[in-house]
Write a protein that holds these residues in place. Structure first.
Motif, PDB file in Angstrom:
ATOM      1  N   ASP A  70       0.308  34.729 -15.067  1.00 58.98           N
ATOM      2  CA  ASP A  70      -0.954  34.081 -14.696  1.00 58.98           C
ATOM      3  C   ASP A  70      -1.887  35.063 -13.989  1.00 58.98           C
ATOM      4  N   LEU A  71      -1.335  35.863 -13.086  1.00 52.58           N
ATOM      5  CA  LEU A  71      -2.147  36.835 -12.355  1.00 52.58           C
ATOM      6  C   LEU A  71      -2.727  37.882 -13.289  1.00 52.58           C
ATOM      7  N   HIS A  72      -1.912  38.346 -14.249  1.00 53.65           N
ATOM      8  CA  HIS A  72      -2.392  39.361 -15.180  1.00 53.65           C
ATOM      9  C   HIS A  72      -3.550  38.829 -16.015  1.00 53.65           C
ATOM     10  N   ALA A  73      -3.469  37.583 -16.438  1.00 55.59           N
ATOM     11  CA  ALA A  73      -4.537  36.993 -17.244  1.00 55.59           C
ATOM     12  C   ALA A  73      -5.854  36.951 -16.483  1.00 55.59           C
ATOM     13  N   VAL A  74      -5.781  36.844 -15.165  1.00 55.11           N
ATOM     14  CA  VAL A  74      -6.988  36.800 -14.332  1.00 55.11           C
ATOM     15  C   VAL A  74      -7.443  38.206 -13.948  1.00 55.11           C
ATOM     16  N   ILE A  75      -6.487  39.058 -13.544  1.00 54.99           N
ATOM     17  CA  ILE A  75      -6.828  40.358 -12.967  1.00 54.99           C
ATOM     18  C   ILE A  75      -7.254  41.372 -14.012  1.00 54.99           C
ATOM     19  N   ALA A  76      -6.512  41.486 -15.124  1.00 56.34           N
ATOM     20  CA  ALA A  76      -6.732  42.574 -16.085  1.00 56.34           C
ATOM     21  C   ALA A  76      -8.167  42.619 -16.618  1.00 56.34           C
ATOM     22  N   ARG A  78     -10.930  41.322 -15.392  1.00 57.89           N
ATOM     23  CA  ARG A  78     -11.895  41.557 -14.314  1.00 57.89           C
ATOM     24  C   ARG A  78     -11.827  42.987 -13.804  1.00 57.89           C
ATOM     25  N   LEU A  79     -10.616  43.535 -13.758  1.00 63.43           N
ATOM     26  CA  LEU A  79     -10.478  44.924 -13.336  1.00 63.43           C
ATOM     27  C   LEU A  79     -11.133  45.856 -14.343  1.00 63.43           C
ATOM     28  N   ALA A  81     -13.609  45.095 -16.347  1.00 63.57           N
ATOM     29  CA  ALA A  81     -15.062  44.943 -16.247  1.00 63.57           C
ATOM     30  C   ALA A  81     -15.611  45.662 -15.019  1.00 63.57           C
ATOM     31  N   LEU A  82     -14.878  45.590 -13.906  1.00 62.68           N
ATOM     32  CA  LEU A  82     -15.314  46.265 -12.683  1.00 62.68           C
ATOM     33  C   LEU A  82     -15.325  47.780 -12.876  1.00 62.68           C
ATOM     34  N   THR A  83     -14.261  48.294 -13.474  1.00 62.76           N
ATOM     35  CA  THR A  83     -14.169  49.731 -13.716  1.00 62.76           C
ATOM     36  C   THR A  83     -15.297  50.207 -14.622  1.00 62.76           C
ATOM     37  N   ALA A  84     -15.561  49.417 -15.685  1.00 59.69           N
ATOM     38  CA  ALA A  84     -16.628  49.787 -16.614  1.00 59.69           C
ATOM     39  C   ALA A  84     -17.989  49.727 -15.932  1.00 59.69           C
ATOM     40  N   GLY A  85     -18.201  48.717 -15.083  1.00 59.74           N
ATOM     41  CA  GLY A  85     -19.479  48.585 -14.389  1.00 59.74           C
ATOM     42  C   GLY A  85     -19.741  49.725 -13.428  1.00 59.74           C
ATOM     43  N   ILE A  86     -18.705  50.121 -12.683  1.00 54.60           N
ATOM     44  CA  ILE A  86     -18.852  51.237 -11.757  1.00 54.60           C
ATOM     45  C   ILE A  86     -19.134  52.524 -12.516  1.00 54.60           C
ATOM     46  N   TRP A 277     -12.616  54.246 -29.299  1.00 59.02           N
ATOM     47  CA  TRP A 277     -12.623  54.185 -27.844  1.00 59.02           C
ATOM     48  C   TRP A 277     -12.668  52.724 -27.422  1.00 59.02           C
ATOM     49  N   SER A 278     -12.301  52.476 -26.181  1.00 58.80           N
ATOM     50  CA  SER A 278     -12.293  51.115 -25.657  1.00 58.80           C
ATOM     51  C   SER A 278     -13.706  50.648 -25.354  1.00 58.80           C
ATOM     52  N   ASP A 279     -13.958  49.375 -25.569  1.00 56.58           N
ATOM     53  CA  ASP A 279     -15.262  48.806 -25.262  1.00 56.58           C
ATOM     54  C   ASP A 279     -15.611  48.986 -23.783  1.00 56.58           C
ATOM     55  N   SER A 280     -14.589  49.005 -22.924  1.00 55.13           N
ATOM     56  CA  SER A 280     -14.846  49.168 -21.490  1.00 55.13           C
ATOM     57  C   SER A 280     -15.372  50.559 -21.150  1.00 55.13           C
ATOM     58  N   GLN A 281     -15.175  51.531 -22.052  1.00 53.70           N
ATOM     59  CA  GLN A 281     -15.651  52.895 -21.840  1.00 53.70           C
ATOM     60  C   GLN A 281     -16.998  53.147 -22.505  1.00 53.70           C
TER      61      GLN A 281
END
Length: 304
Positions: A70-76, A78-79, A81-86, A277-281
């Motif tokens: 459950d935690l992974h489904a929430v955290i991964a 968002r993490l 997205a945060l990394t990509a935004g920064i 490449w990953s969409d987050s990058q």
């Protein structure tokens, strides 16, 4: 205790995601460049924070608890997205930045592109580093999905992660390489009769060519399996061995080692060499600059 004091920091959250996806403490640590004791210590801290064992050993495997899932489904997401935004908001100046870029590629692409790519990187971003991992279509998609590499380059198959972006760089045919003092491989009978070298990262004695030959009721003799195209310059000269390789690496090897080239009488389908490449990058200024550098280097070295 203030509840905020029990919240994990970003490094712990990154470790949590790696632990869940790897289900192995040592591999999760290696993915984040952490020692095994540091990764184990991080897992202990995560268990204290979340008040749950998170990963439970069953034989040789680690099983995820329901809370970990459950935690992974929430955290991964968002993490990510945060990394990509920064990253997207962080300016990049190639001549002054000192980051490292990570490529996963096939051995053929690595052998052929490394010299010109490293020359450009040293000229344009002299403080930056480059880490290259050699894999194939079976391993590169997983490395990209887990964030172990920033770019995947080469023949990538059909199993890329759903969030991957991809661009085809070149469609490649095949060439035979042989010592020029040996007879030409003229026709399918001569091809099958000659001893062959197979380049494969898994140590196989059968590859794409063999699958095509089986469809025609034929076979060849693979007498040597090696994991690197660079070893062909040592294996072929002075012998009657032949090998069938992608045309772009065949051209480079022929020029470097004085080998003869021929079009094979039988070969697998034309293959697409791509960059993914990953969409987050995608919006990271540094990664966008590096992707363009790789694309320009590849297309400049191996015109379509």
């Amino acid at each position: 205790m203030n509840p905020a004091d029990r919240l994990p920091d970003l490094n712990l959250l990154r470790l949590f995601v790696a632990l869940v996806e790897e289900r192995h403490v040592t591999r999760a640590g290696e993915r984040l460049f952490l020692s095994q004791p540091a990764a184990s210590g991080g897992l202990k801290r995560l268990r204290e924070i979340f008040q749950d064992p998170l990963l439970v050993r069953e034989g040789q495997e680690l099983r995820l608890t329901s809370r970990a899932q459950d935690l992974h489904a929430v955290i991964a997401p968002r993490l990510a997205a945060l990394t990509a935004g920064i990253a997207a908001a962080t300016p990049f100046e190639p001549s002054r930045d000192a980051r490292s870029f990570r490529i996963g590629c096939s051995d053929a692409v690595g052998f052929a592109i490394l010299p010109p790519l490293m020359a450009r990187l040293r000229q344009e971003a002299p403080l930056c580093g480059l880490a290259i991992r050699i894999g194939d279509f079976r391993t590169l998609p997983g490395w990209l999905a887990h964030g172990e590499i920033d770019l995947a380059l080469g023949y990538l198959g059909d199993e890329l992660p759903a969030n991957a972006r991809i661009r085809v760089l070149r469609h490649s045919g095949w060439l035979i390489l042989r010592d020029p003092a040996t007879p030409s491989v003229a026709g399918i009978d001569a091809y099958c009769a000659r001893p062959h070298v197979l380049v494969t990262p898994r140590g196989d004695m059968s590859g794409f060519v063999d699958a095509v030959l089986r469809q025609q009721g034929r076979s060849r003799r693979v007498v040597l399996s090696i994991s690197s195209f660079g070893l062909l310059s040592a294996a072929l000269p002075g012998t009657d061995l032949v090998t069938t390789v992608p045309d772009f690496v065949g051209q480079r090897l022929a020029a470097r080692a004085g080998l003869a080239t021929e079009v094979p009488p039988v070969a697998p389908d034309i293959i697409a060499n791509s960059i993914a490449w990953s969409d987050s990058q995608d919006r990271d200024p540094a990664e966008r600059w590096f992707r363009q550098l790789v694309i320009e280097t590849f297309e400049g070295t191996f015109p379509r």
